[in-house]
Design an enzyme around this catalytic site. Structure first.
Site, PDB file in Angstrom:
ATOM      1  N   ASN A 106       2.156   1.904  -3.553  1.00 34.47           N
ATOM      2  CA  ASN A 106       1.320   1.538  -4.983  1.00 34.47           C
ATOM      3  C   ASN A 106      -0.020   2.223  -4.382  1.00 34.47           C
ATOM      4  O   ASN A 106      -0.724   2.709  -5.635  1.00 34.47           O
ATOM      5  CB  ASN A 106       0.927   0.212  -5.128  1.00 34.47           C
ATOM      6  N   TYR A 107      -0.396   2.441  -3.344  1.00 32.77           N
ATOM      7  CA  TYR A 107      -1.928   3.246  -3.093  1.00 32.77           C
ATOM      8  C   TYR A 107      -2.157   4.353  -2.308  1.00 32.77           C
ATOM      9  O   TYR A 107      -2.996   5.036  -2.177  1.00 32.77           O
ATOM     10  CB  TYR A 107      -2.651   1.963  -2.450  1.00 32.77           C
ATOM     11  N   LEU A 108      -0.875   4.729  -1.707  1.00 32.27           N
ATOM     12  CA  LEU A 108      -0.887   5.782  -0.801  1.00 32.27           C
ATOM     13  C   LEU A 108      -0.137   7.170  -1.488  1.00 32.27           C
ATOM     14  O   LEU A 108       0.993   7.052  -1.906  1.00 32.27           O
ATOM     15  CB  LEU A 108      -0.267   5.561   0.447  1.00 32.27           C
TER      16      LEU A 108
ATOM     17  N   SER B  80       0.911  -1.296  -0.128  1.00 31.08           N
ATOM     18  CA  SER B  80       0.087  -0.088  -0.161  1.00 31.08           C
ATOM     19  C   SER B  80       0.724   1.424  -0.013  1.00 31.08           C
ATOM     20  O   SER B  80       0.421   2.067  -0.794  1.00 31.08           O
ATOM     21  CB  SER B  80      -1.009  -0.126   1.089  1.00 31.08           C
TER      22      SER B  80
END
Length: 553
Positions: A512-514, A509
């Site tokens: 890649n996502y934060l 995360s």
């Protein structure tokens, strides 16, 4: 495809291939049915792949052994095939011991030997690890081609144990500009093709033999183009923030639609939004492990409970998601969602699709209509980033020490990892490392106890003498106690963090996502060094965010 403008010039040296196979020494024997047997080089090489994994549970699995044996026989001579007819009679133990000894020898290498290897790696990096793209010297990510070996896969993958074949120049497509110095293949070989496609950003590609997927050599995450793509991804998530309320109002209205396809689409979108589920992609039967996403959920993957644990309208999910990671969750949902799910389940068998009027193509087309560039992944990115932001706001205290603030950051990150179902198996060394950490804590507590006694004695001495020397001694002892208390707290925070993080993978995360701008802004606000959050490689990857944060915050 590269979303920005097309590149004009691209020059590089091509990939570094895996070294050729070195046959085993004569003294290292393979045994069949108790007798030593000399294998041909191709058969021996594949046998070493199995021998290296002998201590791993993979080699005990029937599907792994069956696939390995089938592919191994393809590498044997006709004489070897006639002799080796039963894998159970094969003895790889001597090979296994040889590789263990080699591994141990590498650990015991002298400083000079390690330096020699380091220099060779640096030479390869300087020659093959960079390219020139539009007057910029850019770092290449993975310029080494993976060596041959046995495919493992995630979970109970039906192809585990199959032979990953050696990639040769004849398998590789090179991409560079026409006016550049084209990479030269190794002597006596040629490339599959030399291409000049400036609409893509890969430098070389080939097709691997297990699943037929295309592998690429790409630029390093710290490169300009990767940075632009990253920025675009998080900007799309920021755009979603502005219209997410409208989208949520829309799909809630759609739960009441007269059309079943619209209701299914709306409930699936609710799950993607609320639970950060992946959309899921259709797969050919038997091609990969039985993994699903939101659109491909089957009846057997959910159970409905009108009431459970004093909560109403509870849905229990249990399925294998990406990389065969189990997704298990019990979640209360809105009454209308629950009633719709009951409707979707009517007259269906366990193996039937839950959303039989929906697939990823239909969902993605709808998402595009709701907002340009919107995908299920954008929802994951948005919800992950917003969760981090909310958690950091709740958990961070201004009076906390740096270790306490870092624990709060990791707890916020952990909330995101749980939302996105980023799990991992506890590391094999977990118990031992925790024991070592507890030993350090115990030792530090003993030091603290001794330091406090020394401070008490120094205070008593000063009370009796009232001279400057004893006063200085008290101050020195007080600082020593303070320092040890800080060290102890840091170790205790580390132990708490490690225990809570045992089965959660934080890296996925975070990388890649934060939105990295949230983390950078938090560091600046609370005086936490950015190095404590991102290591050197990660700081290079998010250089654009650090630069923007300098201007924004």
């Amino acid at each position: 495809k590269y979303n920005g403008s097309k590149w004009r010039f691209l020059e590089h040296k091509g990939p570094v291939f895996a070294p050729a196979y070195e046959p085993l020494p004569e003294k290292v024997k393979f045994y069949y049915n108790g007798k030593p047997m000399k294998l041909s080089a191709p058969a021996e090489e594949v046998a070493t792949f199995f021998a290296k994994m002998l201590d791993h549970e993979y080699t005990t699995k029937d599907i792994f052994r069956k696939n390995f044996y089938k592919d191994w026989r393809k590498e044997m001579t006709s004489e070897e095939k006639s002799i080796i007819t039963d894998l159970k009679k094969c003895d790889f133990s001597e090979m296994n011991e040889y590789f263990k000894a080699q591994s141990e020898a590498r650990k015991q290498m002298s400083k000079e030997e390690k330096q020699k290897i380091k220099e060779e790696n640096e030479r390869l990096l300087s020659e093959y690890g960079f390219c020139i793209m539009d007057n910029h010297r850019e770092r290449i990510g993975n310029f080494r081609i993976e060596p041959p070996g046995l495919f493992r896969g995630r979970g109970d993958h039906p192809k585990m144990g199959m032979l990953k074949r050696r990639i040769r120049p004849e398998d590789v497509i090179i991409n560079c500009s026409k006016d550049s110095k084209h990479p030269k293949p190794p002597p006596g070989t040629k490339w599959k093709e030399v291409r000049h496609d400036n609409k893509v950003t890969w430098l070389a590609s080939w097709t691997e033999n297990i699943q037929g997927s295309i592998k690429y050599i790409m630029l390093n995450p710290s490169s300009r183009i990767k940075g632009e793509k990253d920025w675009q991804k998080y900007e799309t998530a920021r755009r979603l923030k502005k219209c997410v309320d409208r989208i949520r109002t829309q799909y809630r209205e759609d739960w009441k639609s007269k059309e079943m396809r619209i209701r299914q689409r709306a409930v699936a979108l609710y799950f993607i939004d609320k639970l950060a589920l992946r959309a899921g992609n259709e797969k050919e039967e038997g091609e990969t492990a039985d993994t699903v996403g939101c659109c491909s959920l089957r009846v057997e993957h959910i159970k409905l409970f009108p009431k459970m644990d004093e909560q109403e309208y509870v849905v229990e999910f249990d399925f294998l998601g990406k990389d065969s990671i189990r997704y298990y969750n019990k979640i209360p949902v809105e009454k209308r969602v629950f009633k719709n799910l009951q409707l979707f389940l009517e007259n269906k068998q366990p193996e039937d699709d839950l959303f039989d009027r929906l697939n990823t193509s239909i969902l993605n087309k709808h998402l595009q209509e709701l907002m340009d560039g919107l995908t299920a992944k954008v929802f994951r990115t948005y919800n992950a980033s917003i969760t981090l932001q909310q958690q950091l706001k709740e958990l961070t205290c201004c009076d906390d020490s740096i270790p306490a603030k870092l624990l709060s950051y990791n707890r916020a990150n952990r909330a995101v990892a749980i939302l996105c179902n980023h799990q991992r198996a506890p590391p094999k060394t977990f118990e031992k490392s925790m024991q070592n950490l507890q030993t350090k804590i115990d030792e530090k507590q003993n030091q603290l106890s001794a330091a406090r006694k020394q401070l008490k004695a120094a205070k008593a001495n000063h009370k009796a003498s009232h001279d400057d020397k004893s006063k200085k001694a008290v101050e020195v002892k007080r600082k020593a106690v303070q320092r040890i208390e800080e060290q102890l707290m840091k170790l205790q925070m580390q132990a708490t963090d490690r225990e809570e993080n045992k089965q959660i993978a934080l890296g996925t995360s975070k990388l890649n996502y934060l939105d990295p701008r949230i983390s950078v802004a938090w560091c600046k606000k609370w005086g936490v060094p950015i190095e404590k959050i991102y290591n050197k490689t990660q700081r290079e990857k998010f250089a654009w965010a650090i630069d923007m944060a300098e201007k924004e915050f």
